[in-house]
Design a protein around this motif. Structure first.
Motif, short mmCIF file in Angstrom:
data_model
loop_
_atom_site.label_atom_id
_atom_site.label_comp_id
_atom_site.label_asym_id
_atom_site.label_seq_id
_atom_site.Cartn_x
_atom_site.Cartn_y
_atom_site.Cartn_z
N GLY A 112 0.81 -1.20 0.00
CA GLY A 112 0.00 0.00 0.00
C GLY A 112 0.85 1.25 0.00
N SER A 113 0.40 2.23 0.77
CA SER A 113 1.09 3.52 0.80
C SER A 113 2.03 3.65 1.99
CB SER A 113 0.06 4.66 0.84
OG SER A 113 -0.78 4.51 1.98
N ASP A 114 2.37 2.53 2.63
CA ASP A 114 3.26 2.57 3.80
C ASP A 114 4.45 1.63 3.62
OD1 ASP A 114 4.35 3.14 6.23
OD2 ASP A 114 2.68 2.39 7.44
N PRO A 115 5.34 1.94 2.68
CA PRO A 115 6.49 1.06 2.47
C PRO A 115 7.43 1.03 3.66
CG PRO A 115 6.75 3.11 1.25
CD PRO A 115 5.35 3.09 1.77
N ALA A 116 7.51 2.13 4.41
CA ALA A 116 8.42 2.20 5.55
C ALA A 116 8.06 1.14 6.60
CB ALA A 116 8.38 3.59 6.17
N ALA A 117 6.76 0.98 6.86
CA ALA A 117 6.32 0.00 7.85
C ALA A 117 6.63 -1.42 7.38
CB ALA A 117 4.82 0.14 8.11
N ILE A 136 9.06 -2.38 5.47
CA ILE A 136 10.51 -2.61 5.63
C ILE A 136 10.85 -2.81 7.09
CG2 ILE A 136 12.79 -1.56 5.39
CD1 ILE A 136 11.79 -0.18 2.86
N ALA A 137 10.33 -1.92 7.95
CA ALA A 137 10.64 -1.98 9.38
C ALA A 137 10.15 -3.28 10.01
CB ALA A 137 10.02 -0.77 10.08
N ASN A 138 9.00 -3.77 9.56
CA ASN A 138 8.43 -5.00 10.13
C ASN A 138 9.03 -6.26 9.53
OD1 ASN A 138 6.72 -3.38 11.65
ND2 ASN A 138 5.04 -3.51 10.16
N GLY A 139 9.88 -6.12 8.52
CA GLY A 139 10.48 -7.29 7.89
C GLY A 139 9.54 -8.03 6.96
N SER A 152 10.87 12.79 1.50
CA SER A 152 11.70 12.42 2.65
C SER A 152 10.92 11.55 3.63
CB SER A 152 12.19 13.69 3.36
OG SER A 152 11.10 14.48 3.79
N GLU A 153 9.69 11.16 3.27
CA GLU A 153 8.89 10.34 4.16
C GLU A 153 9.48 8.94 4.27
OE1 GLU A 153 4.80 10.20 3.15
OE2 GLU A 153 4.55 12.38 3.08
N GLY A 154 9.53 8.42 5.50
CA GLY A 154 10.02 7.07 5.72
C GLY A 154 11.51 7.02 5.95
N GLU A 194 19.90 -0.48 7.70
CA GLU A 194 20.93 -1.35 8.30
C GLU A 194 21.40 -2.46 7.36
OE1 GLU A 194 17.98 -0.59 9.99
OE2 GLU A 194 19.08 1.05 10.98
N ASN A 195 20.64 -2.75 6.32
CA ASN A 195 20.95 -3.89 5.45
C ASN A 195 21.86 -3.43 4.30
OD1 ASN A 195 20.97 -6.30 4.05
ND2 ASN A 195 18.77 -6.65 4.30
#
Length: 336
Positions: A95-100, A102-105, A118-120, A232-233
């Motif tokens: 959806g519109s939350d790629p940052a979550a 990635i963060a959640n794996g 700059s979001e995320g 980190e990856n």
């Protein structure tokens, strides 16, 4: 002679059958490309042998639903990246939350990230696909519309493109339409001179209508789409980023662009109309005083307003005709 002809036909048929029989003995007959050795493995990726790629299915032609599966430019590019890394591909709608995601794996990488946003908090690759608010015409020789030319535009209502037209050319120059399809129909009918739309979405819409429209200028400075991964990856950043750069350089992504858009997206060297408008404001009154610090501040303010939040492939905007930089978050453009 007739008997010899019949005999020859039978012999050819028997030879063909024998050849097919041999092929069947040696395998299924279907070509199977040699699998590449996997270049990355857990913990660099989350699942052994598979690259999990996040996309936003609400953002065609980058990604969307078709025949019950996720398809689009980003899906094809992700498949090429996975193949080069020797991995299978798993597409995940984030959806519109790629940052979550990635963060959640939930995914290893995400595609379709606006490189001007700059979001995320995640790593971003170099851009693999340029975009921005573009000016479309029926001919590449249509000319570049000047801010005071009285040029007429069609743009999807409440989109960032409509906002940009109103901001640079004035509300009277804009013909708002319910969709990009209607905008290009107005262009084809001659009721407007130009269409304003996100470059990628606009090319996709025009191609789908069989319309050979050309990008003749940009309304705002171009930006692009990039790939994202965890900060980190570093190993995955290097491996996937290097592959993506190779796919850009060797023309693979260009082939994918032509498949979906009918052409490659080339925005380098195009005139940015909003920059011209700002320059005109800075020199309109003439005189040496125009170079004073006060005037420079005015010019800078105009530049910030024109570019604020507008360099995005989502082509979302504030209400039609609103020229405030805060109100640029309206509906996304649709290619339908």
């Amino acid at each position: 002679m007739r008997k010899r002809s019949i005999l020859a036909t039978v012999l050819v048929a028997l030879l063909a059958a024998a050849t097919l029989g041999l092929a069947g003995c040696s395998g299924s007959g279907a070509y199977q490309p040699e699998l590449k050795s996997a270049e990355v493995a857990p913990p660099v990726i989350g699942e052994e042998g598979t690259l999990r790629v996040g996309v936003n299915t609400e953002n065609p032609p980058l990604a969307g639903m078709g025949s019950g599966k996720i398809i689009g430019i980003d899906v094809d590019i992700a498949a090429a990246v996975a193949d080069e890394l020797g991995l299978k591909l798993s597409i995940v709608d984030v959806g519109s939350d790629p940052a979550a995601a990635i963060a959640n794996g939930d995914v290893d990488i995400v595609m379709g990230i606006d490189d001007s946003s700059s979001e995320g908090d995640f790593w971003r690759s170099a851009s693999y696909l340029p975009t921005g608010i573009a000016v479309f015409a029926l001919s590449p020789d249509a000319g570049i519309p000047a801010a005071d030319s009285g040029a007429t535009f069609a743009a999807q209502v409440s989109s960032k493109s409509a906002w940009a037209v109103s901001n640079v050319f004035g509300e009277n120059s804009l013909t708002p339409t319910d969709s990009l399809k209607e905008a290009f129909e107005a262009l084809q009918a001659g009721s407007v001179q130009y269409v304003a739309a996100d470059a990628v979405i606009g090319l996709y819409a025009a191609h789908g209508q069989g319309l050979d429209a050309s990008i003749v200028a940009m309304l705002m400075t171009p930006n692009g789409y990039c790939m994202g991964a965890s900060n980190e990856n570093v190993d995955l950043q290097t491996a996937a980023g290097d592959v993506l750069a190779r796919l850009v350089g060797d023309g693979t992504i260009g082939v994918i662009e032509r498949k979906w858009l009918g052409t490659t997206v080339v925005l380098d060297g195009l005139t940015v109309v909003s920059d011209q408008a700002v320059s005109a404001v800075g020199t309109e009154d003439g005189g040496a005083d125009d170079a004073s610090g006060e005037d420079e501040d005015s010019s800078d303010d105009a530049t910030d307003t024109d570019a604020s939040g507008d360099e995005t492939g989502d082509d979302a905007s504030g209400d039609e005709g609103d020229t405030s930089s805060e109100d640029t978050s309206g509906d996304e453009e649709s290619a339908e």
